[in-house]
Design an enzyme around this catalytic site. Structure first.
Site, PDB file in Angstrom:
ATOM      1  N   TYR B 162       0.840  -1.194   0.000  1.00 12.15           N
ATOM      2  CA  TYR B 162       0.000   0.000   0.000  1.00 12.15           C
ATOM      3  C   TYR B 162       0.873   1.242   0.000  1.00 12.15           C
ATOM      4  O   TYR B 162       1.952   1.256   0.602  1.00 12.15           O
ATOM      5  CB  TYR B 162      -0.882   0.036   1.256  1.00 12.15           C
ATOM      6  N   TYR B 201      -0.543  -9.973   0.221  1.00 12.83           N
ATOM      7  CA  TYR B 201       0.514  -9.441   1.071  1.00 12.83           C
ATOM      8  C   TYR B 201       0.481 -10.067   2.466  1.00 12.83           C
ATOM      9  O   TYR B 201      -0.556 -10.537   2.921  1.00 12.83           O
ATOM     10  CB  TYR B 201       0.441  -7.915   1.161  1.00 12.83           C
ATOM     11  N   ARG B 211      -2.845 -12.009   3.300  1.00 13.71           N
ATOM     12  CA  ARG B 211      -4.171 -11.623   2.835  1.00 13.71           C
ATOM     13  C   ARG B 211      -4.328 -12.010   1.366  1.00 13.71           C
ATOM     14  O   ARG B 211      -3.452 -11.708   0.545  1.00 13.71           O
ATOM     15  CB  ARG B 211      -4.384 -10.104   2.924  1.00 13.71           C
ATOM     16  N   HIS B 214      -7.210  -8.305  -2.736  1.00  7.25           N
ATOM     17  CA  HIS B 214      -8.554  -7.730  -2.569  1.00  7.25           C
ATOM     18  C   HIS B 214      -8.523  -6.244  -2.877  1.00  7.25           C
ATOM     19  O   HIS B 214      -7.480  -5.602  -2.822  1.00  7.25           O
ATOM     20  CB  HIS B 214      -9.062  -7.957  -1.144  1.00  7.25           C
ATOM     21  N   HIS B 216     -10.530  -2.804  -1.514  1.00  4.27           N
ATOM     22  CA  HIS B 216     -11.452  -2.245  -0.522  1.00  4.27           C
ATOM     23  C   HIS B 216     -12.493  -1.391  -1.224  1.00  4.27           C
ATOM     24  O   HIS B 216     -12.150  -0.588  -2.106  1.00  4.27           O
ATOM     25  CB  HIS B 216     -10.697  -1.369   0.483  1.00  4.27           C
TER      26      HIS B 216
END
Lengths: 218, 293
Positions: B162, B201, B211, B214, B216
């Site tokens: 991120y 990640y 995870r 995905h 959000h």
């Protein structure tokens, strides 16, 4: 040299399309919630998100406080959203909370003429938030939606404002009247000097402090 | 060990040590940069056993006549961060037809720019990764389109990182990708984004926690009660069974609704792959607000 015949494509496993269900007259089931996680910070908070009142408006009230977890620790990665009627009681809201500069695309804040009724504030490193808004018209409360890392499904609560900041008498409010005093107290903003109110949110009781009342709208 | 000033400062150690392997952080820290605590994080086997147990308990409750749950329980111990961040008291039902929450915020053309929906065009160059188009409809619980409402997304880059300073996963940042987008739904409730497929990640819920990829999503409906923040997953991801956040949706059918489907007709030749994901918001709204939205 013709290519071999193409076999029929098997159906793709996956989500039934909500659109198809709706077309068939069935009520499509809701999409589940998932946590906002820790990294929403460059996507959801926006410049002046907590400044719902036009700059310098004489009726501006400040609501501030901390969000705490069940160990009493401040939560530095919670996101709070606020929704309320305009001072004249209108619940129609107005666009422009994320008003953009057409040249740079940057968010420049509300233009201050329309009252959008919507605010969004991320807690700081100390779990603290500040909202500057105008008194809600017709009701004594501001609606709050809480998101946080670790919270799988958002929570709703309300900030009840005492005295002239909140229209009407909080004591006459049906929700407040239905709560035992200790629970009711978690929804009451505490006056703190002129036009400033303290409202802490506790996602879970820590033994010493009462857990905030959270709401279910069905 | 070569010494600079006193040779013992944390900055010195950081400079000399390889990137910390995420093996001994606190279990609840979730890559937040919180101070490391000594207890070893639980193994995947422990978390997987807890996931299986909660699912069995849910299935048993449904067999016994209990309600099917569309949403995750807020108390879901396999997701360690939920333990201190959920209320223990029951929610208080509000059935007031005059409740302010039966109306909600509105957004318009002032709140988005045309570029917002294309996450691949926000910087001077092209981001790395697999270009995708994600589209679908936002519907209310009666299947009606949610019109003119704000859809916001955010995601990791193709390497699984991120653009957030607290994300210290040692994967490269992409100078041409931030990973945040917005759009308004059209009159049919449709939204559409062009982006790149995010990477999986690691996180620090437990040892070797990863995870699944995905995106959000944040959604507004016709009322504040219909507010929803969720995550869209990609079909066939092998990480699904290991992930306590996705598995927190204990109902198998409900969990499936978090997974987009690949639709070949949404793919663009020589350009991008297409995924469709419809989103359904639940919650009551003031009936007088239904028209004109």
């Amino acid at each position: 040299m013709t290519p071999p015949p193409v076999p029929p494509v098997p159906p793709v496993p996956g989500t039934p399309r909500a659109e198809a269900l709706a077309a068939a007259g069935e009520r499509p089931p809701p999409t589940p919630s998932q946590t906002v996680g820790p990294f929403y910070g460059y996507a959801l908070p926006f410049a002046k998100g907590g400044d719902m009142a036009p700059a310098g408006h004489p009726d501006t009230i400040t609501v501030h406080g901390r969000v705490h977890d069940g160990a009493g620790q401040p939560i530095p990665d919670a996101l709070l959203e606020f929704w309320q009627p305009a001072p004249d009681g209108s619940r129609a809201g107005a666009p422009g909370s994320l008003r953009r500069d057409p040249v740079t695309g940057e968010i420049v804040g509300r233009h201050g003429v329309d009252f959008t009724g919507f605010g969004r504030v991320a807690t700081d490193a100390d779990g603290h938030y500040t909202l500057r808004t105008l008194p809600p018209g017709g009701v004594p409360y501001i609606s709050v939606c809480v998101f946080a890392r670790g919270l799988l499904h958002h929570l709703f609560t309300r900030v009840y404002l005492p005295g002239p900041a909140g229209a009407g008498d909080p004591a006459a409010d049906p929700l407040l009247a239905s709560l035992p005093p200790r629970r009711r107290a978690t929804l009451l903003a505490a006056p703190e000097g002129e036009k400033t109110y303290r409202f802490d949110i506790r996602l879970q009781g820590d033994g010493a402090h009462e857990e905030t009342v959270f709401l279910d709208f069905g | 060990m070569p010494s600079t000033s006193d040779g013992t400062g944390p900055a010195d150690r950081r400079a000399e040590a390889p990137p910390p392997r995420p093996a001994s952080p606190p279990p609840a820290a979730e890559r937040t940069g919180e101070a490391a605590a000594p207890p070893a994080p639980p193994a995947q086997e422990v978390i997987s056993a807890e996931i299986a147990q909660t699912r069995q308990e849910y299935l048993k409750a449904v067999e016994g006549g209990g309600p099917r749950l569309d949403h995750p329980p807020r108390a879901y111990p396999p997701y360690r961060s939920s333990i201190l961040r959920h209320p223990r008291q029951p929610l208080v039902a509000v059935r007031d037809p005059d409740a302010v929450e039966l109306t909600g915020p509105v957004f318009g053309v002032t709140d988005v720019t045309e570029l917002d929906a294309d996450l691949t065009r926000r910087h001077a160059g092209e981001p790395l990764g697999e270009r995708i188009r994600v589209t679908g409809r936002v519907l209310d619980g009666d299947g009606r389109p949610v019109r003119g409402q704000l859809v916001e997304i955010w995601q990791a880059n193709a390497a699984g990182r991120y653009a957030h300073q607290r994300d210290q996963h040692p994967a490269p940042l992409d100078p041409n990708f931030t990973g945040a987008g917005r759009c308004l739904t059209d009159d049919e409730g449709r939204y559409a984004f062009t982006t790149i497929r995010p990477g999986a990640y690691p996180w620090r819920n437990h040892d070797n926690a990863w995870r699944p990829a995905h995106i959000h999503f944040s959604l507004f409906g016709a009322a504040f009660t219909q507010r929803l923040v969720t995550q869209m997953y990609f079909p066939g991801d092998p990480l699904f069974p290991f992930d306590p956040i996705m598995q927190s949706v204990t109902d198998d059918a409900a969990r499936e609704r978090l997974v987009a489907r690949y639709e070949h007709d949404l793919s663009t030749p020589e350009w991008s792959l297409g995924y469709r994901w419809d989103i359904v918001l639940s919650g009551p709204a003031a009936t007088w607000m239904e028209e004109g939205r």
